[in-house]
Design a protein around this motif. Structure first.
Motif, short mmCIF file in Angstrom:
data_model
loop_
_atom_site.label_atom_id
_atom_site.label_comp_id
_atom_site.label_asym_id
_atom_site.label_seq_id
_atom_site.Cartn_x
_atom_site.Cartn_y
_atom_site.Cartn_z
N GLY A 121 56.92 8.70 21.74
CA GLY A 121 56.28 9.42 22.83
C GLY A 121 57.25 10.05 23.81
O GLY A 121 56.84 10.84 24.67
N TRP A 122 58.53 9.72 23.70
CA TRP A 122 59.52 10.24 24.64
C TRP A 122 60.06 11.60 24.22
O TRP A 122 60.67 12.31 25.02
N MET A 123 59.84 12.00 22.97
CA MET A 123 60.39 13.26 22.48
C MET A 123 59.49 14.44 22.84
O MET A 123 58.28 14.38 22.65
N ASN A 124 60.11 15.50 23.34
CA ASN A 124 59.38 16.76 23.50
C ASN A 124 59.68 17.64 22.29
O ASN A 124 60.46 17.28 21.40
N GLU A 125 59.06 18.81 22.25
CA GLU A 125 59.21 19.67 21.08
C GLU A 125 60.66 20.14 20.90
O GLU A 125 61.14 20.29 19.77
N GLU A 126 61.36 20.34 22.00
CA GLU A 126 62.75 20.77 21.92
C GLU A 126 63.61 19.69 21.25
O GLU A 126 64.45 20.00 20.39
N ILE A 127 63.39 18.44 21.63
CA ILE A 127 64.15 17.34 21.03
C ILE A 127 63.79 17.18 19.56
O ILE A 127 64.67 16.98 18.71
N ARG A 128 62.50 17.27 19.24
CA ARG A 128 62.09 17.15 17.85
C ARG A 128 62.72 18.25 16.99
O ARG A 128 63.19 17.99 15.87
N LYS A 129 62.75 19.46 17.51
CA LYS A 129 63.33 20.58 16.77
C LYS A 129 64.81 20.37 16.53
O LYS A 129 65.35 20.73 15.46
N GLU A 130 65.49 19.77 17.50
CA GLU A 130 66.93 19.52 17.36
C GLU A 130 67.21 18.38 16.38
O GLU A 130 68.17 18.44 15.59
N LEU A 131 66.36 17.35 16.39
CA LEU A 131 66.62 16.17 15.55
C LEU A 131 66.17 16.32 14.11
O LEU A 131 66.79 15.76 13.20
N LEU A 132 65.10 17.05 13.88
CA LEU A 132 64.51 17.11 12.54
C LEU A 132 65.51 17.47 11.44
O LEU A 132 65.52 16.83 10.38
N PRO A 133 66.38 18.47 11.63
CA PRO A 133 67.32 18.81 10.55
C PRO A 133 68.32 17.70 10.24
O PRO A 133 68.97 17.73 9.19
N LYS A 134 68.44 16.72 11.12
CA LYS A 134 69.39 15.63 10.91
C LYS A 134 68.79 14.49 10.08
O LYS A 134 69.48 13.51 9.78
N PHE A 135 67.52 14.63 9.71
CA PHE A 135 66.86 13.63 8.87
C PHE A 135 66.67 14.21 7.47
O PHE A 135 65.77 15.01 7.24
N PRO A 136 67.51 13.82 6.52
CA PRO A 136 67.42 14.39 5.17
C PRO A 136 66.11 14.06 4.46
O PRO A 136 65.74 14.75 3.50
N LEU A 137 65.41 13.03 4.92
CA LEU A 137 64.12 12.71 4.31
C LEU A 137 63.00 13.63 4.79
O LEU A 137 61.87 13.54 4.33
N GLY A 138 63.31 14.50 5.75
CA GLY A 138 62.37 15.55 6.11
C GLY A 138 61.40 15.25 7.24
O GLY A 138 60.50 16.04 7.51
N ARG A 139 61.58 14.14 7.93
CA ARG A 139 60.73 13.84 9.07
C ARG A 139 61.48 12.94 10.04
O ARG A 139 62.49 12.32 9.69
N ILE A 140 60.97 12.86 11.27
CA ILE A 140 61.55 12.00 12.30
C ILE A 140 60.96 10.60 12.17
O ILE A 140 59.80 10.43 11.75
N GLY A 141 61.73 9.59 12.54
CA GLY A 141 61.26 8.22 12.44
C GLY A 141 60.05 7.95 13.32
O GLY A 141 59.89 8.52 14.41
N ILE A 142 59.17 7.08 12.84
CA ILE A 142 57.97 6.68 13.58
C ILE A 142 58.00 5.16 13.74
O ILE A 142 58.68 4.44 12.99
#
Length: 251
Positions: free
Chosen positions: A197-218
């Motif tokens: 819940g702490w991530m905004n769209e800007e942070i998600r956009k920056e982090l997503l390419p760093k996850f080779p599995l294609g999604r951010i951790g939940i």
């Protein structure tokens, strides 16, 4: 399915519905564990709602509002858990204190505030848990400490948080050797960047390419790892820091 039937799990830092703590409570309850969770500064209506939801798994559930920065909190907490549900066999140190600092803003108060929750509370609660577990003559105890991968890369702007959470890894290793004769395993889990819940769209956009599995951790990702580590299948794993980050790339 219900491999934790009869086990009591104490989970700290369960203060909102989207957090890792809440996910762990749900996961452990789903496999039969009775749940005792702590919170601080949470909405009282949500706490009641969450407790009722946990009970729907057919397990017992209780909660306690506690400021873990209080030096006496770990001992008072264990008294309350034991009184309401019994001696826990599972301890999940999930609570954490975090504020932005950096070298320009770092001062004694900032360090002390982080130390009180991230280190002192975790260390004292783990020790008191083990002492009571020993007296109860239970078998197969579990301690899981949540970390944030401080040993894998820098965390600029969070010096106090990185230092105090990083100390948990060293504590985990040494405590595991002391408690092994009691049948208590001690491990740490680093879930990597997790969208609680702490991530905004800007942070998600920056982090997503760093996850080779294609999604951010939940939060459920961390909860599944914890559920494995507290099971009998993980009885031979202790003194480890599990970096379950979905292949997160720091470079």
């Amino acid at each position: 399915m219900y491999y934790l039937n009869g086990s009591i799990a104490l989970i700290t830092g369960v203060s909102h519905e989207n957090g890792i703590g809440a996910a762990i409570c749900n996961k452990l309850a789903s496999v039969g564990a009775d749940i005792f969770f702590t919170h601080w500064g949470s909405n009282t209506d949500w706490v009641k709602y969450f407790e009722d939801n946990i009970r729907e798994y057919g397990v017992r559930c209780a909660n306690y509002e506690v400021d873990l920065a209080d030096p006496n909190a770990p001992f008072n907490l264990m008294d309350v858990v034991t009184s309401e549900l019994g001696t826990p066999a599972i301890l999940i140190n999930n609570a954490a204190h975090s504020t932005r600092d950096g070298y320009l803003n770092l001062d004694a108060k900032t360090l002390d505030n982080h130390y009180a929750v991230n280190m002192r509370a975790t260390f004292l609660l783990s020790a008191e848990f083990a002492r009571r577990f020993r007296k109860s003559q239970k078998k197969n105890g579990r301690i899981i400490n949540l970390t944030s991968g401080q040993g894998l890369g820098p965390m600029p702007g969070e010096l106090a948080y990185a230092a105090t959470k990083g100390a948990i890894s060293a504590f985990t290793l040494s405590l595991s050797a002391e408690l092994a004769p009691l049948g208590i395993t001690v491990n740490a889990v680093n879930p990597g960047p997790t969208d609680t819940g702490w991530m905004n769209e800007e942070i998600r956009k920056e982090l997503l390419p760093k996850f080779p599995l294609g999604r951010i951790g939940i939060p459920d990702d961390a909860a599944r790892v914890v559920a494995f580590l507290v099971s009998e299948e993980a009885e031979w794993i202790t003194g480890q820091i599990l970096n379950s980050e979905g292949g997160f790339l720091r470079s």
